[in-house]
Design a protein around this motif. Sequence first.
Motif, PDB file in Angstrom:
ATOM      1  N   LEU A 152       0.839  -1.204   0.000  1.00 52.88           N
ATOM      2  CA  LEU A 152       0.000   0.000   0.000  1.00 52.88           C
ATOM      3  C   LEU A 152       0.870   1.249   0.000  1.00 52.88           C
ATOM      4  O   LEU A 152       1.871   1.309   0.722  1.00 52.88           O
ATOM      5  CB  LEU A 152      -0.887   0.055   1.247  1.00 52.88           C
ATOM      6  N   ILE A 153       0.473   2.228  -0.800  1.00 53.02           N
ATOM      7  CA  ILE A 153       1.080   3.553  -0.735  1.00 53.02           C
ATOM      8  C   ILE A 153      -0.073   4.512  -0.467  1.00 53.02           C
ATOM      9  O   ILE A 153      -1.062   4.525  -1.200  1.00 53.02           O
ATOM     10  CB  ILE A 153       1.819   3.931  -2.027  1.00 53.02           C
ATOM     11  N   LEU A 154       0.069   5.288   0.608  1.00 51.10           N
ATOM     12  CA  LEU A 154      -0.994   6.184   1.037  1.00 51.10           C
ATOM     13  C   LEU A 154      -0.429   7.561   1.331  1.00 51.10           C
ATOM     14  O   LEU A 154       0.773   7.717   1.538  1.00 51.10           O
ATOM     15  CB  LEU A 154      -1.649   5.644   2.317  1.00 51.10           C
ATOM     16  N   ARG A 155      -1.324   8.553   1.381  1.00 46.89           N
ATOM     17  CA  ARG A 155      -0.930   9.898   1.795  1.00 46.89           C
ATOM     18  C   ARG A 155      -1.754  10.254   3.024  1.00 46.89           C
ATOM     19  O   ARG A 155      -2.977  10.208   3.001  1.00 46.89           O
ATOM     20  CB  ARG A 155      -1.133  10.926   0.702  1.00 46.89           C
ATOM     21  N   GLU A 156      -1.051  10.584   4.088  1.00 42.38           N
ATOM     22  CA  GLU A 156      -1.688  11.002   5.331  1.00 42.38           C
ATOM     23  C   GLU A 156      -2.192  12.439   5.190  1.00 42.38           C
ATOM     24  O   GLU A 156      -1.708  13.183   4.324  1.00 42.38           O
ATOM     25  CB  GLU A 156      -0.681  10.924   6.480  1.00 42.38           C
ATOM     26  N   PRO A 157      -3.129  12.855   6.034  1.00 39.68           N
ATOM     27  CA  PRO A 157      -3.638  14.230   5.959  1.00 39.68           C
ATOM     28  C   PRO A 157      -2.542  15.298   6.080  1.00 39.68           C
ATOM     29  O   PRO A 157      -2.664  16.371   5.502  1.00 39.68           O
ATOM     30  CB  PRO A 157      -4.623  14.316   7.132  1.00 39.68           C
ATOM     31  N   ASP A 158      -1.446  14.997   6.791  1.00 35.46           N
ATOM     32  CA  ASP A 158      -0.353  15.969   6.939  1.00 35.46           C
ATOM     33  C   ASP A 158       0.603  15.972   5.743  1.00 35.46           C
ATOM     34  O   ASP A 158       1.591  16.702   5.737  1.00 35.46           O
ATOM     35  CB  ASP A 158       0.419  15.730   8.241  1.00 35.46           C
ATOM     36  N   GLY A 159       0.333  15.141   4.725  1.00 36.28           N
ATOM     37  CA  GLY A 159       1.164  15.096   3.525  1.00 36.28           C
ATOM     38  C   GLY A 159       2.193  13.988   3.506  1.00 36.28           C
ATOM     39  O   GLY A 159       2.840  13.765   2.475  1.00 36.28           O
ATOM     40  N   THR A 160       2.376  13.291   4.609  1.00 33.19           N
ATOM     41  CA  THR A 160       3.355  12.206   4.659  1.00 33.19           C
ATOM     42  C   THR A 160       2.934  11.062   3.742  1.00 33.19           C
ATOM     43  O   THR A 160       1.779  10.630   3.760  1.00 33.19           O
ATOM     44  CB  THR A 160       3.497  11.676   6.106  1.00 33.19           C
ATOM     45  N   LEU A 161       3.881  10.583   2.943  1.00 34.99           N
ATOM     46  CA  LEU A 161       3.653   9.385   2.131  1.00 34.99           C
ATOM     47  C   LEU A 161       3.965   8.167   2.992  1.00 34.99           C
ATOM     48  O   LEU A 161       5.020   8.099   3.629  1.00 34.99           O
ATOM     49  CB  LEU A 161       4.554   9.379   0.899  1.00 34.99           C
ATOM     50  N   VAL A 162       3.057   7.220   3.015  1.00 35.12           N
ATOM     51  CA  VAL A 162       3.226   6.013   3.817  1.00 35.12           C
ATOM     52  C   VAL A 162       3.374   4.819   2.881  1.00 35.12           C
ATOM     53  O   VAL A 162       2.537   4.594   2.008  1.00 35.12           O
ATOM     54  CB  VAL A 162       2.021   5.798   4.758  1.00 35.12           C
ATOM     55  N   PHE A 163       4.455   4.086   3.071  1.00 36.40           N
ATOM     56  CA  PHE A 163       4.692   2.843   2.356  1.00 36.40           C
ATOM     57  C   PHE A 163       4.441   1.738   3.372  1.00 36.40           C
ATOM     58  O   PHE A 163       5.154   1.635   4.370  1.00 36.40           O
ATOM     59  CB  PHE A 163       6.123   2.790   1.820  1.00 36.40           C
ATOM     60  N   CYS A 164       3.417   0.944   3.108  1.00 30.33           N
ATOM     61  CA  CYS A 164       2.983  -0.031   4.110  1.00 30.33           C
ATOM     62  C   CYS A 164       3.105  -1.456   3.591  1.00 30.33           C
ATOM     63  O   CYS A 164       2.596  -1.788   2.520  1.00 30.33           O
ATOM     64  CB  CYS A 164       1.531   0.261   4.505  1.00 30.33           C
ATOM     65  N   GLU A 165       3.739  -2.286   4.381  1.00 29.78           N
ATOM     66  CA  GLU A 165       3.805  -3.725   4.138  1.00 29.78           C
ATOM     67  C   GLU A 165       2.713  -4.371   4.983  1.00 29.78           C
ATOM     68  O   GLU A 165       2.673  -4.188   6.205  1.00 29.78           O
ATOM     69  CB  GLU A 165       5.180  -4.275   4.523  1.00 29.78           C
ATOM     70  N   VAL A 166       1.814  -5.083   4.342  1.00 33.42           N
ATOM     71  CA  VAL A 166       0.703  -5.721   5.046  1.00 33.42           C
ATOM     72  C   VAL A 166       1.033  -7.196   5.228  1.00 33.42           C
ATOM     73  O   VAL A 166       1.373  -7.888   4.273  1.00 33.42           O
ATOM     74  CB  VAL A 166      -0.622  -5.575   4.260  1.00 33.42           C
ATOM     75  N   LYS A 167       0.915  -7.658   6.457  1.00 31.67           N
ATOM     76  CA  LYS A 167       1.133  -9.071   6.763  1.00 31.67           C
ATOM     77  C   LYS A 167      -0.121  -9.620   7.415  1.00 31.67           C
ATOM     78  O   LYS A 167      -0.536  -9.159   8.473  1.00 31.67           O
ATOM     79  CB  LYS A 167       2.345  -9.260   7.695  1.00 31.67           C
ATOM     80  N   SER A 207      -1.417 -18.254  14.651  1.00 37.57           N
ATOM     81  CA  SER A 207      -0.032 -18.282  14.178  1.00 37.57           C
ATOM     82  C   SER A 207       0.925 -18.068  15.352  1.00 37.57           C
ATOM     83  O   SER A 207       0.639 -17.302  16.271  1.00 37.57           O
ATOM     84  CB  SER A 207       0.174 -17.182  13.128  1.00 37.57           C
ATOM     85  N   LEU A 208       2.052 -18.743  15.312  1.00 41.55           N
ATOM     86  CA  LEU A 208       3.026 -18.638  16.400  1.00 41.55           C
ATOM     87  C   LEU A 208       3.790 -17.319  16.372  1.00 41.55           C
ATOM     88  O   LEU A 208       4.146 -16.786  17.419  1.00 41.55           O
ATOM     89  CB  LEU A 208       4.002 -19.816  16.345  1.00 41.55           C
ATOM     90  N   ALA A 257       6.877 -10.044  12.291  1.00 40.31           N
ATOM     91  CA  ALA A 257       8.135 -10.798  12.342  1.00 40.31           C
ATOM     92  C   ALA A 257       8.584 -11.234  10.949  1.00 40.31           C
ATOM     93  O   ALA A 257       9.769 -11.490  10.727  1.00 40.31           O
ATOM     94  CB  ALA A 257       7.987 -12.012  13.250  1.00 40.31           C
ATOM     95  N   ALA A 258       7.662 -11.290  10.000  1.00 36.38           N
ATOM     96  CA  ALA A 258       7.999 -11.702   8.632  1.00 36.38           C
ATOM     97  C   ALA A 258       8.664 -10.581   7.837  1.00 36.38           C
ATOM     98  O   ALA A 258       9.151 -10.822   6.732  1.00 36.38           O
ATOM     99  CB  ALA A 258       6.741 -12.175   7.912  1.00 36.38           C
ATOM    100  N   VAL A 259       8.695  -9.376   8.381  1.00 37.84           N
ATOM    101  CA  VAL A 259       9.310  -8.246   7.670  1.00 37.84           C
ATOM    102  C   VAL A 259      10.753  -8.127   8.162  1.00 37.84           C
ATOM    103  O   VAL A 259      11.097  -7.271   8.975  1.00 37.84           O
ATOM    104  CB  VAL A 259       8.505  -6.939   7.872  1.00 37.84           C
ATOM    105  N   ASN A 260      11.604  -9.006   7.640  1.00 34.82           N
ATOM    106  CA  ASN A 260      13.006  -9.042   8.055  1.00 34.82           C
ATOM    107  C   ASN A 260      13.820  -7.952   7.350  1.00 34.82           C
ATOM    108  O   ASN A 260      13.292  -7.180   6.550  1.00 34.82           O
ATOM    109  CB  ASN A 260      13.588 -10.430   7.805  1.00 34.82           C
ATOM    110  N   ALA A 261      15.093  -7.898   7.649  1.00 35.58           N
ATOM    111  CA  ALA A 261      15.964  -6.850   7.100  1.00 35.58           C
ATOM    112  C   ALA A 261      16.006  -6.877   5.575  1.00 35.58           C
ATOM    113  O   ALA A 261      15.996  -5.826   4.924  1.00 35.58           O
ATOM    114  CB  ALA A 261      17.375  -6.980   7.677  1.00 35.58           C
TER     115      ALA A 261
END
Length: 121
Positions: free
Chosen positions: A39-54, A60-61, A66-70
Motif C-alpha cells: 500500500l502507498i498512502l498519503r496522510e492528511p499531513d502530507g506524509t507518504l506512507v509505504f505499508c507492508e501488510v502481513k 499463528s506462532l 516478524a515476517a518483515v526481516n531486514a
Amino acid sequence: MDRAGTGRRGEAAAARFYEKQGAALITHNYHTRMGEIDLILREPDGTLVFCEVKTRAKDSLDTPAAAVNAAKQRRIIASAAWYLQSTHQSDEPVRFDVAEVVPLDSGRWMVHIIKGAFCAK
C-alpha cells in the motif's frame, strides 16, 4: 480461502483502516524490479506512507510483523525510492509502516498498524 485471497482481503482491510483515519490510498501492489509495496498512502499531513501488510491466522506462532526481516525492508525501501524518484516526490516526508492483519471468527479483521516500523538508512 487460499493464502493469496486471504492476503488480498487483509490488504483491503488495512487500506480501509487507513482511510478511516483520513489517509488517501494512492495505489496498492506497486511493483518494481526490486520488489513490491503493498500500500502507498498519503496522510492528511502530507506524509507518504509505504505499508507492508502481513496477514496471519490468529493461531499463528509468530507475529505478522516478524515476517518483515531486514532483507524485506531493504526491498521495500528500494522500491519506495524508485516510486519517489519516478513520481518526482523525492522531497516528500515518508514513513514505513507494517500492518498486522488477523481475521476474526466474526468475519471481521483485526488491524494493528506499526507506524515507523523501520526507516531508510
